[in-house]
Design a protein around this motif. Structure first.
Motif, short mmCIF file in Angstrom:
data_model
loop_
_atom_site.label_atom_id
_atom_site.label_comp_id
_atom_site.label_asym_id
_atom_site.label_seq_id
_atom_site.Cartn_x
_atom_site.Cartn_y
_atom_site.Cartn_z
N ILE A 105 39.19 46.65 52.75
CA ILE A 105 38.56 46.51 54.31
C ILE A 105 39.64 45.13 54.58
CG2 ILE A 105 37.46 46.36 55.94
CD1 ILE A 105 34.81 48.06 54.89
N GLU A 106 40.89 45.35 55.04
CA GLU A 106 41.90 44.00 54.90
C GLU A 106 41.43 43.23 56.59
OE1 GLU A 106 43.79 43.44 52.61
OE2 GLU A 106 44.78 41.88 53.22
N GLY A 107 41.20 42.42 56.53
CA GLY A 107 41.80 41.94 58.42
C GLY A 107 42.61 40.31 58.49
N PHE B 262 44.38 50.94 44.10
CA PHE B 262 44.69 51.77 43.22
C PHE B 262 44.66 50.73 41.86
CE2 PHE B 262 46.53 54.50 46.06
CZ PHE B 262 45.50 55.80 45.89
N ARG B 263 44.19 50.71 41.10
CA ARG B 263 43.95 49.47 40.08
C ARG B 263 43.56 50.69 38.52
NH1 ARG B 263 41.13 43.88 42.66
NH2 ARG B 263 42.77 44.50 44.81
N ASN B 264 44.81 49.44 37.62
CA ASN B 264 44.02 50.28 36.28
C ASN B 264 42.75 49.79 36.11
OD1 ASN B 264 44.25 51.94 34.01
ND2 ASN B 264 46.74 51.21 33.43
N ALA C 82 42.72 35.31 56.46
CA ALA C 82 42.76 36.88 56.36
C ALA C 82 41.72 36.77 55.38
CB ALA C 82 43.72 37.62 55.52
N TRP C 83 41.31 38.16 55.69
CA TRP C 83 40.06 38.53 54.72
C TRP C 83 40.02 39.87 54.57
CZ3 TRP C 83 40.02 38.18 59.54
CH2 TRP C 83 39.00 39.32 60.12
N GLY C 84 39.32 40.12 53.07
CA GLY C 84 39.65 41.09 52.64
C GLY C 84 38.43 41.96 52.11
N LEU C 85 37.83 42.72 51.86
CA LEU C 85 36.87 43.62 51.55
C LEU C 85 36.73 44.85 50.41
CD1 LEU C 85 33.41 44.13 53.58
CD2 LEU C 85 35.26 43.14 54.16
N THR D 292 48.21 47.71 45.40
CA THR D 292 46.74 47.19 43.63
C THR D 292 45.86 46.58 45.68
OG1 THR D 292 47.78 45.14 43.69
CG2 THR D 292 47.57 46.73 42.17
N HIS D 293 46.38 46.35 46.25
CA HIS D 293 45.24 46.00 47.39
C HIS D 293 46.45 45.96 48.35
CE1 HIS D 293 47.18 41.73 47.30
NE2 HIS D 293 48.52 42.21 47.49
N THR D 294 45.67 46.21 50.07
CA THR D 294 46.33 46.57 51.34
C THR D 294 46.63 45.40 51.90
OG1 THR D 294 43.96 46.44 52.04
CG2 THR D 294 44.90 48.34 52.30
N SER E 269 38.71 35.57 51.23
CA SER E 269 39.67 35.23 52.43
C SER E 269 40.12 33.99 52.31
CB SER E 269 38.12 35.30 53.33
OG SER E 269 37.66 33.77 53.19
N GLY E 270 41.13 34.18 52.65
CA GLY E 270 41.77 32.62 52.78
C GLY E 270 42.84 32.22 54.33
N MET E 271 43.47 31.43 53.81
CA MET E 271 44.52 30.77 54.76
C MET E 271 46.05 31.43 54.00
SD MET E 271 43.67 28.27 57.14
CE MET E 271 44.88 27.99 58.83
N PHE E 272 47.33 31.90 54.49
CA PHE E 272 48.40 32.73 53.66
C PHE E 272 49.15 31.46 53.95
CE2 PHE E 272 47.57 37.20 55.76
CZ PHE E 272 47.20 36.85 53.92
N ARG E 273 50.02 31.26 52.48
CA ARG E 273 50.19 29.89 52.06
C ARG E 273 52.00 30.58 53.06
NH1 ARG E 273 48.57 28.14 46.56
NH2 ARG E 273 49.91 26.64 47.14
N1 LIG Z 1 43.42 41.13 48.87
C1 LIG Z 1 42.27 40.23 48.30
C2 LIG Z 1 41.52 40.57 49.18
C3 LIG Z 1 42.24 39.54 50.06
C4 LIG Z 1 42.70 39.82 51.38
C5 LIG Z 1 43.71 38.74 52.20
C6 LIG Z 1 43.75 37.48 52.05
C7 LIG Z 1 42.33 37.22 51.19
C8 LIG Z 1 41.19 37.83 50.67
C9 LIG Z 1 41.94 40.93 47.35
O1 LIG Z 1 42.31 42.41 46.65
O2 LIG Z 1 40.55 40.74 47.33
#
Ligand SMILES: N[C@@H](Cc1ccccc1)C(=O)O
Length: 491
Positions: free
Chosen positions: A366-368, A350-352, A449-452, A320-322, A428-432
């Motif tokens: 896009i994931e960083g 993929f998301r239902n 990390a962040w995603g878009l 559902t997310h990278t 975005s955020g900082m992993f726990r």
């Molecule tokens: N996984 C989040 C994006 C994200 C990635 C990394 C850190 C925080 C958020 C999403 O699908 O929207």
């Protein structure tokens, strides 16, 4: 009509000496006559010879005088018998006609001026020779452009010469009074009815241009992806391997400290696999630590306090997310002596979801992420600032948000200069620590990390308001072929 006229004339006469004259006599436009001559000559109905000559044509000013009369005559005609002051006359005829007309009328001695600046006529009537000559030229009656009578008009810039092109035409080897349309194809009917023997076929035109050849075109999503890749690479990021669409719930959710009863894990939101429905291999030690942290916490956390089930973690799904890829990468990083890393990926998730103008059940993320010692929220904001300004969005705002795997979490808004408004561009955020420490990463390592989505910036850049024009079976091929230039600036 032009064709009939030309072929008919040549039947009676040896030649058409001048296509221009022929056009005037037959009342058909010269352009049309020329087109037909070209076509008849291509099929050898006629032989055509080019003729060129200098022709006189009227300038805009000349055309105006041909209609209204020369300014000197307009001026004289405007003078009443008792005379008129200069000022009044100028008001009457306008300053243009006044200044030009006055000097020629004086030169021609048609008018005189007394001491009190009153203009009177010296003649009762004047002939407008200028207008006459202009009209003759306009009607194409003037052939000899060397005639000195016209020099004056040239000097006054009322006429100019132009090269005129036409033809003289004689019968050609295939001349006939009538032209039948030549056949372009040999048909089955032609053969069956024996007609082919009498048909006249159109000759091949080897000089004709063929159909334009189409090369490949990059899809806008591919172009934006390429530009994102360039940005990541320039910022020193390394690409993560993203080729598995099928993932276990464990890596997609559990490893990310996402509780098993979280609504995202519902089949309404996630596509679960029927076959193979469960994953067979998971790293057992790590799984035990993840179970522990979900149930009872640890590493300074209280956990969620529920009964964590292995069967739930085993369920296969379409990722559902990278961030699922990030969790795998961070886990394998934790198995080696620690070294800081910058990772990125751009791939499908993929998301239902119900499909509408802005949502599809599959899209690209896009994931960083950067993992290193001593990273802070300030670093996250700084990196995002750098990343998005390379995309042409340098004004950012952050809004506190919630993700099960990050704390703090921030939604990212960018000011869109074109739309003149703030648009949401990422999360975005900082992993726990609940996510990182069970993996075995050193305690002082932080991950920002962040995603878009890839689709959203692409739609903004290409001015597309329906995602189905961009992705799927209804995609607009015109959009892809027009190959618009992307406005993302890479610095
Ligand atoms: N996984 C989040 C994006 C994200 C990635 C990394 C850190 C925080 C958020 C999403 O699908 O929207």
């Amino acid at each position: 009509m032009a064709e009939e006229a030309i072929l008919g004339f040549l039947h009676e006469n040896a030649e058409i000496a001048d296509s221009g004259e022929f056009a005037t006599q037959s009342g058909i436009s010269h352009d049309e006559i020329v087109n037909v001559i070209k076509s008849l000559s291509a099929f050898h109905f006629v032989d055509a010879q080019d003729i060129k000559r200098d022709n006189l044509i009227l300038t805009n000013e000349g055309r105006a005088y041909a209609a209204a009369g020369s300014p000197e005559v307009q001026l004289v005609n405007a003078i009443p018998p008792e005379g008129i002051t200069l000022k009044e006359l100028e008001n009457k005829v306008g300053s243009n006609v006044f200044s030009i007309g006055r000097s020629y009328a004086m030169k021609n001695k048609w008018v005189e001026m007394d001491k009190s600046k009153v203009l009177t006529r010296k003649v009762d009537t004047v002939d407008d020779k200028v207008k006459e000559m202009l009209m003759q030229i306009q009607e194409g009656k003037v052939k000899n452009t060397e005639d000195p009578a016209f020099n004056n008009l040239k000097k006054r810039k009322l006429v100019s010469s132009q090269i005129w092109k036409g033809y003289s035409v004689k019968k050609g080897p295939k001349y006939a009074r009538e032209r039948r349309k030549p056949a372009t194809d040999l048909t089955r009917d032609n053969l069956q009815r024996d007609e082919w023997k009498n048909l006249e076929f159109k000759e091949y035109n080897f000089k004709a241009k063929g159909f334009p050849v189409e090369g490949g075109h990059l899809h806008p999503l591919l172009k934006v992806r390429k530009q994102m890749q360039m940005i990541f690479l320039q910022m020193g990021f390394e690409e993560m391997p993203t080729n598995n669409y099928v993932e276990s719930s464990f890596w997609n959710f559990d490893a990310l400290f996402q509780p098993q009863q979280h609504p995202a894990r519902d089949s309404h939101d996630t596509f679960f696999l029927k076959e193979p429905s469960i994953t067979k291999i998971l790293p057992e030690d790590y799984v035990a630590r993840v179970k522990q942290v979900h149930e009872f916490g640890g590493y300074g956390s209280r956990g969620y306090g529920y009964d964590w089930k292995r069967e739930e973690a085993n369920k296969n799904l379409l990722r559902t997310h990278t961030t699922a890829v990030s969790s795998r990468m961070l886990y394998s990083l934790a198995q080696k002596p620690f070294a800081g890393q910058r990772y990125y990926s751009i791939d499908r998730v993929f998301r239902n979801e119900a499909v509408d103008r802005t949502h599809l059940a599959e899209f690209h993320q896009i994931e960083g992420l950067i993992c290193d010692r001593g990273l802070t929220l300030g670093d996250l904001q700084g990196v995002l600032q750098d990343f998005f300004s390379r995309l042409g969005m340098s004004k950012l705002r952050f809004k506190p948000a919630y993700n099960p795997y990050t704390e703090p979490s921030m939604e990212i808004f960018g000011y869109h200069e074109g739309f003149k408004k703030w648009v949401e561009i990422g999360n975005s955020g900082m992993f726990r620590p609940e996510m990182l420490l069970p993996m075995g990463l050193p305690e002082d390592v932080r991950v920002i990390a962040w995603g878009l989505s890839l689709e959203r910036p692409t739609m903004i850049l290409y001015g597309i308001d329906n995602i189905r024009d961009l992705f799927g079976h209804k995609v607009d091929l015109g959009l892809i072929k027009s190959n618009p230039i992307c406005r993302i600036g890479i610095k």
